[in-house]
Write a protein that holds these residues in place. Sequence first.
Motif: not given
Lengths: 429, 219
Positions: A262-263, A266-267, A276, B40-46, B207-209, B217, B219
């Motif tokens: 999930r986190w 993507p980095k 998703r 950087r955090e580049n996953a869709p944010r929560k 960012w990760r909630g 979430q 989305e």
Amino acid sequence: MTTELAEKELEKKYNKLVGTAASNMCAHCGWCIDSCHVYQASHDPEVSPVAKAEHVRRVYKKSHDWMSKIFPSWTGARKLTDEELEKWVKLAYRDCTLCERCVVNCPMGVETPQLIAAARAALAAQGKAPEILTQLADMAISREENAELYKDFFLEQIKEIEKQLQSYMGTPEATIPVDKEGVRILYVPLSGAHTILPEAIIFNAAGESWTLSMFEASNYGVFLGDSVKAKRIAERIINEAKRLKVKEVVLTECGHAYTTMRWEAPKWFGGPLPFRVRNIIEVLDEYIRDNRLKFDPAKNSEPVTYHDSCNLGRKGGLLEEPRRVLRAIAQDFREMTPNRLQSLCCGGGSGLVAIAEWSEDRIKAGKPKADQIRATGAKVVVTSCDNCRHQITELNEHYNLGIKVTSLCELAVQALVLPQPMSATSDNH
Amino acid sequence: MFSDGFVHFAEYELQIIALSWLCLLYIVKIFQLSRLPMLRENAPRKGSAIAGALRSYSSMFMPWSMESSRKHLYRWVEFGAYHVGAGIAILNTFTSPFAPGIMTEPVRWAFAILIAPAFFFGLVKLARRITRPEIRLISTPDDYFALASVEVYFFTAIMALLINNPLWRTIYFLITAAFLFYVPFSKISHYVYFFFAALFTGSRYGWRGVRPPVRRQTE
């Protein structure tokens, strides 16, 4: 002996986070000390978060801090030696589970686990990481390389689980699809039926469009600290999801697998993944919200408590979802204290559960968690991480907690009210 | 003991030189840090990175938000009093020479009263660093020197405020200048890094909630 590879890896890890944590950022105030479960269990000053981080910080300081370059003894800075690296093995893999509890209790926000993760990377590069973690990571990679060899055996196993599913649901229409293109969800389990059958029941009951992954969700490259292997293991699932053109990847109840995909992934791959990524907990929460599943909480009448996996909660952000599910499926849900952001690590995280020679240390480090569980008076402990589940099961045996340890999906299935045609024979189970 | 010219030099020119030195070195440090790579955090944010960073910056003002301060409230009081005292002592290095008009006797007393607890807690911190094994283990000569030198700084600040004669004022400003020259090389610089760490850590959690928590979430 040389430390050249470890030093190179340490330099590679010197980014903004590590650089800040390794600079004069830590004031050595000691606030983090008793936030660590390993310290709480032993009161050994050597295993406090700051003491562990200091080993790595001082090596970084030797090459990056102005004062330390000129007067190393003034700041305790030192060069990396083979002897020092030997000490790192235990502090990085045994005495720290990268749970981040020290981070949320540091007034400065020092990212101690980043330093420990850098130490793991250095050890892995130097060939000093625990052998079992390396083997497990390599096995995961070889599974993709020899996918055809595994496939028949895997499908046979799934057929057996599918029979159990059909028997439970009372219909031959209940299936476990594998390698099915164009479905909504690619579900990634762990090895073992306990992360396949309950989820298959849930997906079938909800009428979900899904398929089962050929690979397991766990990523031992992450535990190892070997970013090349970690990426390679994650890539198997990414490639499979792309090939099957799914809309989302749903990971089983596994803490690090979720945080990784999930986190972190993507980095590593330079941007958002083309699908998703969710955890099965989030899907279950969504089904409950949308009334796609019905539960009878009376079927789970014993007091239940929830253990927050560090990876899912503190590192992953899944804090409320499991609680909403538990309130819907269990009659008597009780919180541990502390919980959520301040939850204590079970003591078996970040691969420690797989390292047999340190099992005694692991059980000792789990004592604060065992005490916390006992204080709730719960008879059932739910955890959404297989590492935690394994550790808490052992804590149960060692500290005589008298509990049953289960996953959220298993408990949900126990309370599930099946749609009428499906429930014909389910009472027999 | 000191000529008027020297007193003036200590209060003005020396302070400006020392402050310029401090600023220059911090600019270099910040530049070095900013050049390091950042994943950087580049996953869709929560959640919200900004909310997370703000939450991280403010957590020190909310002792209930961290177990480390909630369980040990004394620590938090000590931390607060020490840093308030340090802030006042630093403020005094500006107000005394550059805004002497506001430094009336009641103001000087108020400053001294706010610095005094910091001096006291500094001694407690030093004693703890020496006596507690878990703190002694992580302490370096820089830690002891930093604490001791801040104690001297607090003491001279109090004396300069209360006695307010050229001798104590000159000693205070000489100590201040020495301090400003040393700080960029010492762990006392942690206050600069705090702004980076709180931003990095806070925005990741946001960012990760994780913090502040996001209930569901979207989305």
